[in-house]
Write an enzyme that holds these catalytic residues in place. Structure first.
Site, PDB file in Angstrom:
ATOM      1  N   CYS A 113     -18.709  23.323  58.694  1.00 59.67           N
ATOM      2  CA  CYS A 113     -18.310  24.488  58.968  1.00 59.67           C
ATOM      3  C   CYS A 113     -19.943  25.465  58.497  1.00 59.67           C
ATOM      4  CB  CYS A 113     -17.112  25.470  58.660  1.00 59.67           C
ATOM      5  SG  CYS A 113     -16.760  26.865  58.868  1.00 59.67           S
ATOM      6  N   CYS A 117     -18.385  30.685  54.098  1.00 64.20           N
ATOM      7  CA  CYS A 117     -17.301  31.831  52.702  1.00 64.20           C
ATOM      8  C   CYS A 117     -18.117  31.102  51.441  1.00 64.20           C
ATOM      9  CB  CYS A 117     -16.112  31.447  53.232  1.00 64.20           C
ATOM     10  SG  CYS A 117     -15.700  32.257  55.403  1.00 64.20           S
ATOM     11  N   CYS A 120     -15.406  28.740  49.579  1.00 66.33           N
ATOM     12  CA  CYS A 120     -14.571  27.556  50.988  1.00 66.33           C
ATOM     13  C   CYS A 120     -15.021  25.982  50.242  1.00 66.33           C
ATOM     14  CB  CYS A 120     -14.891  27.798  52.036  1.00 66.33           C
ATOM     15  SG  CYS A 120     -13.667  26.453  52.973  1.00 66.33           S
TER      16      CYS A 120
HETATM   17  N1  SAH Z   1     -12.367  28.879  59.722  1.00 64.05           N
HETATM   18  C1  SAH Z   1     -11.169  29.184  58.886  1.00 64.05           C
HETATM   19  C2  SAH Z   1      -9.640  28.111  59.633  1.00 64.05           C
HETATM   20  C3  SAH Z   1     -10.627  27.499  58.806  1.00 64.05           C
HETATM   21  S1  SAH Z   1     -10.191  27.453  56.315  1.00 64.05           S
HETATM   22  C4  SAH Z   1     -10.466  30.397  58.857  1.00 64.05           C
HETATM   23  O1  SAH Z   1     -11.153  30.933  58.010  1.00 64.05           O
HETATM   24  O2  SAH Z   1      -9.946  31.543  59.072  1.00 64.05           O
HETATM   25  C5  SAH Z   1      -8.443  27.956  56.446  1.00 64.05           C
HETATM   26  C6  SAH Z   1      -7.914  29.262  55.639  1.00 64.05           C
HETATM   27  O3  SAH Z   1      -8.176  28.222  54.036  1.00 64.05           O
HETATM   28  C7  SAH Z   1      -8.607  30.216  55.304  1.00 64.05           C
HETATM   29  O4  SAH Z   1      -7.616  31.344  54.894  1.00 64.05           O
HETATM   30  C8  SAH Z   1      -9.992  29.984  54.743  1.00 64.05           C
HETATM   31  O5  SAH Z   1     -10.410  31.772  54.315  1.00 64.05           O
HETATM   32  C9  SAH Z   1      -8.558  29.703  53.271  1.00 64.05           C
HETATM   33  N2  SAH Z   1      -9.472  28.824  52.316  1.00 64.05           N
HETATM   34  C10 SAH Z   1     -10.942  28.144  52.061  1.00 64.05           C
HETATM   35  N3  SAH Z   1     -10.758  28.366  51.369  1.00 64.05           N
HETATM   36  C11 SAH Z   1     -10.125  28.322  50.278  1.00 64.05           C
HETATM   37  C12 SAH Z   1      -9.595  28.188  48.861  1.00 64.05           C
HETATM   38  N4  SAH Z   1     -10.900  27.835  48.332  1.00 64.05           N
HETATM   39  N5  SAH Z   1      -8.918  28.958  48.443  1.00 64.05           N
HETATM   40  C13 SAH Z   1      -7.738  29.194  49.204  1.00 64.05           C
HETATM   41  N6  SAH Z   1      -7.773  29.593  50.492  1.00 64.05           N
HETATM   42  C14 SAH Z   1      -9.249  28.907  51.213  1.00 64.05           C
END
Ligand code: SAH
Length: 351
Positions: A113, A117, A120
């Protein structure tokens, strides 16, 4: 150059391809049905096609599905996490979850990706490439084949940013919902985005009946800009404008994801700021205690704090669900398994 994937072709494109091989048009429907209905894994299985045509297709197209490289099944709740390998050696994850109303599959849309973020696991390893329509479909088909279960709903919430791969995602959705294929209504599909506002608007114009889920995770630009770099390109007011546009065009309410991180975004003031931001929009908030990923140092909010946050939103008329954590014992958070696999490959002398 690799051969084109026959499973990514629309029925129309398949028809053109077969006509250009001197075949009658009805062959296209037969081939489509073999791939998307009967889930053939090899051209040799397509027994109602003449053998020379099967050989010709074999030479011109590829039909390689994703392969189950490993899987883990949760003893707590039956969640199955798949690590799929792609024909070029890349790997992605998908998670099959059991709910009372049926099985739901979460699939990846990219290998890696670019969104970065900070909470993540997918971000820590960077980006390799986007998945093709066939690779995404093949995640669904392989999960169904392997588990013997039927996917009743789908979430595009695995590795990757679906709107950073919009063209392929749209082609995938068209195949997924095709009456002669899996025939899954888009009402059972949720697409999750970190907030690429112009792509949200482009998607809105397609007027699909899917649910848009926006990963918000912070109520103000200062914090969101720190945890989600995408916010610097599309700050919250711009994002909300795109969400309102989506709602107007499709008549569907937008869901907002909010992962609660202890001491970062889970205070009562932040709950109130979130309520003020969303007030008057047709929305729904999903709260989830953040999944703890080692490198990030983030800790999830405690139960009490989650409850207080929820109550504050509800008190201001915002519909809220607190998501259950599924597969907590099998690293089910997105990106965790791919990360373990790549790290193992890096540290092993042969890999
Ligand atoms: N790129 C997209 C979809 C993939 S991530 C997006 O950002 O929505 C899927 C979801 O999981 C998103 O809401 C993301 O913010 C969340 N996410 C990522 N890492 C996480 C974590 N460590 N704990 C909880 N949610 C998380």
């Amino acid at each position: 150059m690799s051969t084109p994937e026959i499973g990514s072709l629309t029925p129309q494109a398949l028809e053109q391809a077969l006509i250009s091989l001197g075949q009658p048009a009805y062959r296209a429907a037969q081939v489509f049905s073999w791939i998307h209905e009967k889930r053939a894994q090899r051209f040799a299985e397509m027994t109602n096609l003449p053998a020379p045509l099967r050989r010709e297709l074999e030479g011109r197209f590829s039909l390689s599905p994703v392969q189950v490289e490993s899987k883990r099944e949760s003893e707590l709740d039956g969640t199955v996490k798949y690590l799929f390998s792609l024909p070029d050696g890349e790997c992605v994850e998908a998670v099959l979850m059991r709910y009372r109303h049926g099985d739901s599959l979460c699939i990846s849309t990219q290998a890696g990706c670019r969104m970065g973020c900070t909470f993540c696991a997918s971000s820590t390893l960077g980006f390799s490439r986007s998945l093709t329509p066939w690779e995404m479909l093949s995640e669904v088909y392989e999960a169904e084949r392997d588990s013997g279960r039927k996917v009743g709903s789908l979430v595009l919430m695995g590795i990757g940013e679906p709107l950073d791969n919009l063209e392929n995602v749209l082609a995938f959705l068209a195949l997924l919902s095709h009456p002669k294929g899996k025939n899954l209504s888009l009402r059972h599909v949720t697409l999750s985005t970190c907030g690429l506002a112009d792509k949200i608007e482009e998607l809105a114009e397609k007027k699909l009946q899917l649910t848009l889920s926006v990963s918000l995770h912070a109520p103000d630009d200062a914090l969101r800009g720190r945890t989600m770099p995408v916010n610097r390109a599309y700050p919250i007011p711009r994002l909300m404008q795109a969400c309102r546009f989506y709602e107007e065009r499709t008549g569907r309410r937008v869901s907002f994801e909010y992962a609660l991180i202890a001491g970062v975004n889970d205070s009562l003031e932040q709950a109130n700021a979130l309520a003020a931001l969303l007030k008057g929009t047709l929305c729904h908030v999903n709260l989830i205690p953040v999944n703890e990923v080692e490198e990030t140092g983030y800790r999830h909010s405690g139960r009490e704090q989650v409850f207080r946050f929820q109550r504050a939103l509800e008190g201001q008329g915002i519909p809220v669900t607190v998501r259950r954590t599924l597969g907590a014992d099998i690293e089910a958070a997105c990106g965790q398994l791919r990360k373990s696999r790549l790290q193992a490959a890096q540290s092993s002398p042969g890999g």
